[in-house]
Design a protein around this motif. Structure first.
Motif, PDB file in Angstrom:
ATOM      1  N   LYS A  30       0.813  -1.214   0.000  1.00  9.13           N
ATOM      2  CA  LYS A  30       0.000   0.000   0.000  1.00  9.13           C
ATOM      3  C   LYS A  30       0.844   1.261   0.000  1.00  9.13           C
ATOM      4  O   LYS A  30       0.349   2.355   0.243  1.00  9.13           O
ATOM      5  CB  LYS A  30      -0.947  -0.007   1.200  1.00  9.13           C
ATOM      6  N   GLN A  33       1.909   2.687  -4.614  1.00  6.98           N
ATOM      7  CA  GLN A  33       1.255   1.774  -5.534  1.00  6.98           C
ATOM      8  C   GLN A  33       1.383   2.276  -6.969  1.00  6.98           C
ATOM      9  O   GLN A  33       1.345   3.466  -7.235  1.00  6.98           O
ATOM     10  CB  GLN A  33      -0.225   1.635  -5.167  1.00  6.98           C
ATOM     11  N   LYS A  35       0.699   3.534 -10.415  1.00  6.10           N
ATOM     12  CA  LYS A  35      -0.394   4.269 -11.040  1.00  6.10           C
ATOM     13  C   LYS A  35      -0.403   3.999 -12.541  1.00  6.10           C
ATOM     14  O   LYS A  35       0.618   3.618 -13.125  1.00  6.10           O
ATOM     15  CB  LYS A  35      -0.220   5.779 -10.790  1.00  6.10           C
ATOM     16  N   GLN A  79       4.492   9.225   2.532  1.00  7.33           N
ATOM     17  CA  GLN A  79       3.304   8.507   2.999  1.00  7.33           C
ATOM     18  C   GLN A  79       3.510   8.141   4.461  1.00  7.33           C
ATOM     19  O   GLN A  79       4.625   7.846   4.889  1.00  7.33           O
ATOM     20  CB  GLN A  79       3.062   7.244   2.170  1.00  7.33           C
ATOM     21  N   GLU A  86      -2.749   0.667   7.040  1.00 11.78           N
ATOM     22  CA  GLU A  86      -3.340   1.715   6.224  1.00 11.78           C
ATOM     23  C   GLU A  86      -2.368   2.884   6.109  1.00 11.78           C
ATOM     24  O   GLU A  86      -1.846   3.364   7.113  1.00 11.78           O
ATOM     25  CB  GLU A  86      -4.664   2.181   6.838  1.00 11.78           C
ATOM     26  N   THR A  88      -1.476   6.750   4.223  1.00  8.34           N
ATOM     27  CA  THR A  88      -2.040   7.927   3.585  1.00  8.34           C
ATOM     28  C   THR A  88      -1.676   7.932   2.100  1.00  8.34           C
ATOM     29  O   THR A  88      -0.740   7.254   1.671  1.00  8.34           O
ATOM     30  CB  THR A  88      -1.502   9.210   4.228  1.00  8.34           C
ATOM     31  N   SER A  89      -2.414   8.682   1.332  1.00 10.15           N
ATOM     32  CA  SER A  89      -2.074   8.854  -0.078  1.00 10.15           C
ATOM     33  C   SER A  89      -0.767   9.637  -0.198  1.00 10.15           C
ATOM     34  O   SER A  89      -0.427  10.437   0.684  1.00 10.15           O
ATOM     35  CB  SER A  89      -3.188   9.605  -0.806  1.00 10.15           C
TER      36      SER A  89
END
Length: 258
Positions: A30, A33, A35, A79, A86, A88-89
């Motif tokens: 995660k 990632q 694109k 990030q 989890e 963050t973007s």
């Protein structure tokens, strides 16, 4: 620093494919990632804080990547996570300098993070920063910035920025902290890795100093002297008046007393 280096800049995707221990700890599926389009990410620098707070997460990863598909221009992204599950973007925290006279107008990459106490005096009022981020910057990239004697991604030099929240980083100079010893066409100096100086307390105990005294490692590449690793002491206690020590070549003949 897009060219071969002394220590290989490991792409995040490569870590994911080859190191199960790293993957399970950081849950890097995660992080960065892939694109759609021609994007890349590499040169990660991971941080583990003692605990999460309002200003800092528990975990953070800075890395290098482009922001426009098919455009090879390095930025530094971040990030964060509090559970390694989890994340963050991605957020761009440092981009090439818009000051056309600066040393880092084309690429910024190779982040190296450190926590300390770095002070800026403005109108006799001190402003303290607790984070510093070292990076490689260059003003050479012949594909979109032709320049006489300038080769692609040559003329690398080392800069540093400061922050209190990991997101907003401040430049205090358009000049590099560590200048290249080479020419415009040489690779230069870059790929910084910074650590704190340890202050001894007794024979068996040590602690890391919480001021601006650091040890900085860099790769140097010139046609005249080849490629090698150097280290030097750096004191950033005063942001506007950094003290940079004499560089020493890291030995390749085994450990020696520094």
């Amino acid at each position: 620093s897009r060219y071969p280096c002394l220590f290989c800049c490991m792409a995040l995707a490569a870590i994911n494919a080859t190191n199960a221990t790293v993957e399970s700890y950081w849950n890097i599926t995660k992080i960065a990632q892939k694109k759609a389009g021609d994007f890349y990410q590499y040169a990660p620098s991971s941080v583990v804080f003692d605990s999460a707070s309002a200003r800092t997460p528990k975990y953070a990863i800075f890395y290098c990547g482009n922001t426009r598909a098919g455009v090879i221009q390095d930025h530094i992204l971040l990030q964060t996570s509090n559970d390694r599950i989890e994340w963050t973007s991605p957020v761009v925290v440092l981009s090439p300098n818009t000051d056309k006279s600066a040393f880092d107008t084309v690429h910024v990459c190779d982040p190296s993070f450190v926590k300390g106490n770095f002070t800026f005096i403005a109108h006799k009022k001190p402003v303290h920063f607790q984070f510093a981020l070292f990076y490689t910057g260059t003003d050479c990239f012949s594909y979109n910035n032709p320049r006489m004697g300038c080769k692609p991604s040559s003329h690398n030099q080392v800069g540093v920025v400061f922050s209190n929240d990991l997101i907003n980083w401040q430049r205090f100079s358009s000049d590099p902290l560590i200048r290249t010893p080479g020419t415009l066409s040489d690779w230069g100096i870059g790929q910084p890795s910074v650590v704190k100086l340890a202050a001894l307390q007794g024979a068996r105990q040590s602690r890391y100093s919480d001021d601006g005294k650091l040890v900085l490692f860099n790769t140097v590449g010139t046609k005249q002297n080849g490629t090698h690793l150097i280290w030097q002491q750096v004191d950033l206690s005063s942001v506007l008046h950094p003290v940079v020590g004499r560089p020493t070549v890291v030995t390749t003949k085994g450990l020696q007393t520094l």
